[in-house]
Structure formats: structure tokens, C-alpha cells
Design a protein around this motif. Sequence first.
Motif, PDB file in Angstrom:
ATOM      1  N   LYS A  82      -8.103  36.270   8.899  1.00 41.28           N
ATOM      2  CA  LYS A  82      -8.784  35.157   9.582  1.00 41.28           C
ATOM      3  C   LYS A  82      -9.726  35.683  10.667  1.00 41.28           C
ATOM      4  N   PRO A  83     -10.852  34.983  10.892  1.00 37.93           N
ATOM      5  CA  PRO A  83     -11.747  35.393  11.982  1.00 37.93           C
ATOM      6  C   PRO A  83     -11.096  35.179  13.339  1.00 37.93           C
ATOM      7  N   ARG A  84     -11.445  36.026  14.298  1.00 33.20           N
ATOM      8  CA  ARG A  84     -10.899  35.949  15.659  1.00 33.20           C
ATOM      9  C   ARG A  84     -11.416  34.687  16.347  1.00 33.20           C
ATOM     10  N   PRO A  85     -10.540  33.799  16.857  1.00 35.13           N
ATOM     11  CA  PRO A  85     -11.004  32.552  17.489  1.00 35.13           C
ATOM     12  C   PRO A  85     -11.917  32.784  18.697  1.00 35.13           C
ATOM     13  N   PHE A  86     -11.649  33.851  19.460  1.00 39.30           N
ATOM     14  CA  PHE A  86     -12.524  34.215  20.577  1.00 39.30           C
ATOM     15  C   PHE A  86     -13.134  35.576  20.255  1.00 39.30           C
ATOM     16  N   PRO A  87     -14.435  35.768  20.507  1.00 37.48           N
ATOM     17  CA  PRO A  87     -15.061  37.046  20.139  1.00 37.48           C
ATOM     18  C   PRO A  87     -14.444  38.226  20.881  1.00 37.48           C
ATOM     19  N   PHE A  88     -14.352  39.373  20.197  1.00 41.16           N
ATOM     20  CA  PHE A  88     -13.827  40.589  20.827  1.00 41.16           C
ATOM     21  C   PHE A  88     -14.914  41.211  21.702  1.00 41.16           C
ATOM     22  N   MET A  89     -14.538  41.582  22.932  1.00 41.28           N
ATOM     23  CA  MET A  89     -15.482  42.254  23.824  1.00 41.28           C
ATOM     24  C   MET A  89     -14.849  43.519  24.383  1.00 41.28           C
ATOM     25  N   GLN A  90     -15.578  44.609  24.323  1.00 38.84           N
ATOM     26  CA  GLN A  90     -15.109  45.854  24.943  1.00 38.84           C
ATOM     27  C   GLN A  90     -14.938  45.622  26.442  1.00 38.84           C
ATOM     28  N   THR A  91     -13.952  46.275  27.022  1.00 39.31           N
ATOM     29  CA  THR A  91     -13.716  46.111  28.467  1.00 39.31           C
ATOM     30  C   THR A  91     -13.934  47.430  29.201  1.00 39.31           C
ATOM     31  N   LEU A  92     -13.929  47.351  30.498  1.00 40.82           N
ATOM     32  CA  LEU A  92     -13.948  48.554  31.323  1.00 40.82           C
ATOM     33  C   LEU A  92     -12.657  49.345  31.084  1.00 40.82           C
ATOM     34  N   ASP A  93     -12.669  50.595  31.475  1.00 41.94           N
ATOM     35  CA  ASP A  93     -11.501  51.465  31.328  1.00 41.94           C
ATOM     36  C   ASP A  93     -10.307  50.858  32.074  1.00 41.94           C
ATOM     37  N   THR A 119      -6.186  23.508  21.489  1.00 43.42           N
ATOM     38  CA  THR A 119      -5.987  23.912  20.091  1.00 43.42           C
ATOM     39  C   THR A 119      -6.584  25.292  19.849  1.00 43.42           C
ATOM     40  N   LYS A 120      -7.709  25.583  20.522  1.00 46.97           N
ATOM     41  CA  LYS A 120      -8.365  26.895  20.364  1.00 46.97           C
ATOM     42  C   LYS A 120      -7.450  28.025  20.864  1.00 46.97           C
ATOM     43  N   THR A 121      -6.820  27.806  22.008  1.00 45.31           N
ATOM     44  CA  THR A 121      -5.880  28.814  22.531  1.00 45.31           C
ATOM     45  C   THR A 121      -4.695  28.972  21.586  1.00 45.31           C
ATOM     46  N   LEU A 122      -4.222  27.843  21.052  1.00 41.58           N
ATOM     47  CA  LEU A 122      -3.115  27.867  20.093  1.00 41.58           C
ATOM     48  C   LEU A 122      -3.492  28.680  18.856  1.00 41.58           C
ATOM     49  N   GLU A 123      -4.709  28.480  18.358  1.00 36.79           N
ATOM     50  CA  GLU A 123      -5.202  29.255  17.205  1.00 36.79           C
ATOM     51  C   GLU A 123      -5.248  30.738  17.545  1.00 36.79           C
ATOM     52  N   PHE A 124      -5.679  31.052  18.760  1.00 32.50           N
ATOM     53  CA  PHE A 124      -5.767  32.453  19.186  1.00 32.50           C
ATOM     54  C   PHE A 124      -4.372  33.077  19.264  1.00 32.50           C
ATOM     55  N   ILE A 180       1.609  35.650  17.413  1.00 31.55           N
ATOM     56  CA  ILE A 180       2.670  34.980  18.167  1.00 31.55           C
ATOM     57  C   ILE A 180       3.232  33.844  17.315  1.00 31.55           C
ATOM     58  N   SER A 181       4.544  33.840  17.154  1.00 27.97           N
ATOM     59  CA  SER A 181       5.197  32.822  16.325  1.00 27.97           C
ATOM     60  C   SER A 181       5.333  31.520  17.116  1.00 27.97           C
ATOM     61  N   VAL A 182       4.673  30.471  16.622  1.00 29.33           N
ATOM     62  CA  VAL A 182       4.782  29.153  17.247  1.00 29.33           C
ATOM     63  C   VAL A 182       5.387  28.206  16.210  1.00 29.33           C
ATOM     64  N   PRO A 183       6.659  27.817  16.363  1.00 24.95           N
ATOM     65  CA  PRO A 183       7.270  26.910  15.391  1.00 24.95           C
ATOM     66  C   PRO A 183       6.440  25.629  15.233  1.00 24.95           C
ATOM     67  N   GLU A 184       6.501  25.051  14.047  1.00 22.57           N
ATOM     68  CA  GLU A 184       5.663  23.889  13.737  1.00 22.57           C
ATOM     69  C   GLU A 184       5.855  22.747  14.740  1.00 22.57           C
ATOM     70  N   ALA A 185       7.112  22.436  15.049  1.00 28.60           N
ATOM     71  CA  ALA A 185       7.389  21.336  15.983  1.00 28.60           C
ATOM     72  C   ALA A 185       6.799  21.628  17.362  1.00 28.60           C
ATOM     73  N   THR A 186       6.842  22.893  17.770  1.00 28.61           N
ATOM     74  CA  THR A 186       6.266  23.289  19.065  1.00 28.61           C
ATOM     75  C   THR A 186       4.755  23.112  19.046  1.00 28.61           C
ATOM     76  N   ARG A 187       4.141  23.491  17.930  1.00 26.23           N
ATOM     77  CA  ARG A 187       2.699  23.342  17.781  1.00 26.23           C
ATOM     78  C   ARG A 187       2.295  21.874  17.916  1.00 26.23           C
ATOM     79  N   PHE A 188       3.041  21.004  17.226  1.00 27.30           N
ATOM     80  CA  PHE A 188       2.746  19.566  17.286  1.00 27.30           C
ATOM     81  C   PHE A 188       2.934  19.022  18.703  1.00 27.30           C
ATOM     82  N   ARG A 189       3.993  19.478  19.374  1.00 33.92           N
ATOM     83  CA  ARG A 189       4.248  19.016  20.746  1.00 33.92           C
ATOM     84  C   ARG A 189       3.059  19.324  21.659  1.00 33.92           C
ATOM     85  N   ILE A 190       2.516  20.522  21.526  1.00 29.08           N
ATOM     86  CA  ILE A 190       1.379  20.913  22.375  1.00 29.08           C
ATOM     87  C   ILE A 190       0.128  20.133  21.988  1.00 29.08           C
TER      88      ILE A 190
END
Length: 317
Positions: free
Chosen positions: A66-77, A227-232, A238-248
Motif C-alpha cells: 500500500k502507498p504511504r498515507p503521509f509522504p516519507f521525508m529524510q530527516t536531520l541526523d 482516519t488518515k492517522t488511523l490509516e498511517f 500497528i494492530s488496530v482491532p476492528e471494533a477499536t477502529r470503528f470506535r475512533i
Amino acid sequence: MKQDLRTKFADSSRGVYLFGTTPPKNGTTEEATSEIADKLLQRLEHVEFDGLIVYDIQDESSRIDKPRPFPFMQTLDPRAYSKLLREKAERPVITYKSVSQRDEESFVQWLDEAWNEYGVRDTVLVGSPSSEGEIKLSLNDAYSVIADHQADFQLGGVTIAERHAAKGNEHERLVSKSAQGCEFFVSQAVYNAQATIDMLSSYARSCRENGTEPKRVILTFTPCGSTKTLEFMEWLGISVPEATRFRIMDAHSPLQESIRICRNNLEQILEAVLPLGVPIGLNIESLTNRKEEIDASIRLFKLLKSIVDLKLAEAEL
């Protein structure tokens, strides 16, 4: 500098409380980097924390289709940002290091510089996100290199309850990594309490059978406000049970609901695991740079710390 982490980790009667962050993106000026660090520490001004974690962010796209929900960016050391935060906060900083892209010689050089130039004393080594692509140094080989290095790093490892749920052997990894020098473990963000309970229960049992003391396990929690953070989170594994996903997703305030879920998950884990003698710590992080999620992570930190402190105090009675 406040008391070092090694001393705190060794005291199983107390919790250890950390806050996780990432370095600013590559190209950020020295002045802007300093301002970002100041802003983080201002948020933590009224929070009792023992230290910080600075992650080494990798492009993990090889791990998942799957494509990364937020783009990857190189960081400082991460070492440079760790040094800056340590000097500003006057608290210890755990610096993550992804080892697969460097050969042994480069990794030795990294360790030399980390210790001598950047003052790194606590580090967590991370292996390749997948078996795809070129791995110049395996995690096991990196453990051997750091064990032979003259500097006395406090070494930590990553633990992933989702692997235990899938394969049932994460506790064996913990035992093996301990034998290779790991003094503590940091979990992936917890949204599946049962997977974490199963893993830590198996680990405690193995330690009992081997006649060894369990190492400190630092549980990571993060708020989720969209929802975007949840997708990320799910993209990260990270395992998010279905019921937990719906609750959020269905909540009037997803952020508040995620905080309630984290509190409930922590209480379940402590109930099951504290009697087993596994020393626990907390690491709170925000997976995005959205202000509302960062602010929520501070609220989450205060709430979860109070719960651990209370449970440990009760255990002492």
C-alpha cells in the motif's frame, strides 16, 4: 543532567516515562531546528518525564504494497537532534539507529561519532523493515559490533506484539536480544492490548523458566485524531482491532476516544502483567505533526503516567 536512564531502568519499583519525537526534516536550518526543539520542550514544561526518544525514520515502503498515507521525508541526523534536545532539556535521550544500510566499518564509525561527538549513551538498534532489498548489516551482526565496541552504550531493542500475535515467538526474540546485550525494549504503538498481554506473559514465563529477570519493557502509546492517522498507524503495522477502529472513526471526538482507548488498554495490560514482575515504562509519541495530535499526546502522557504511578504504588502496599 538528571539521573541517567540506566539507573532508572534498574529500579523495578518505579515507572520510566519517555516522550518520543522525530528530527526535523532534512534541510531545516540550525535556527529553525532550535526553535522546533524549544517548542517541544515548552509543551513538556509541566510534565514529569525522564527522557526523550529520537527516532531514525526510514522509508518502509519495501515492507508493504500500500502507498504511504503521509509522504516519507529524510530527516536531520538523529544524533545531532538528540544532542540538541539533551542539552536543552538536561535529560537523557535514547537515539534510534537503523543499521541495515551501512556495512560494519561504517557502523563502527557511526558508534565512534555517536559516543565522542554527539554524547549518545543510550541507543536502540533497528533492523531492516523487510527482507527485500540489500541488507548491508543484519541486526544480529550489529549487536555483535556494539558488544565489541569500547564505548559502554546502554543498548535497547524494539519489540512488536503484532509479530507475537502472528507467530507466537516474540518472547523468544526478547530473550535472545537480552542475551545479545539489550537492557530494555521499546514496543511499537499499542492499540491491541491482548497481543501485548500475550507477548509479555510469555516473556515473563520464559524468564522464570530460565531463572533470569525480565528486562524493562517500555510501552508506546499514541493518540489518533483522524482516519488518515488511523490509516498511517495500520500502514506502519500497528494492530488496530476492528471494533477499536470503528470506535475512533465514529466518535464525536476521535482524539478523545483514542485517549480513552489507550487508557483502557494500559489498565488491562498493567492488571495482567505487573504481577508477573515485568518492569514497565511508557513512551508517548504523536505520529503526525498536527498540532491537535501533538497537544493530545501531552494530555495522554499525563493521564497514562498517573495510572502507572498509581498501580505501582498499590503494588507496593
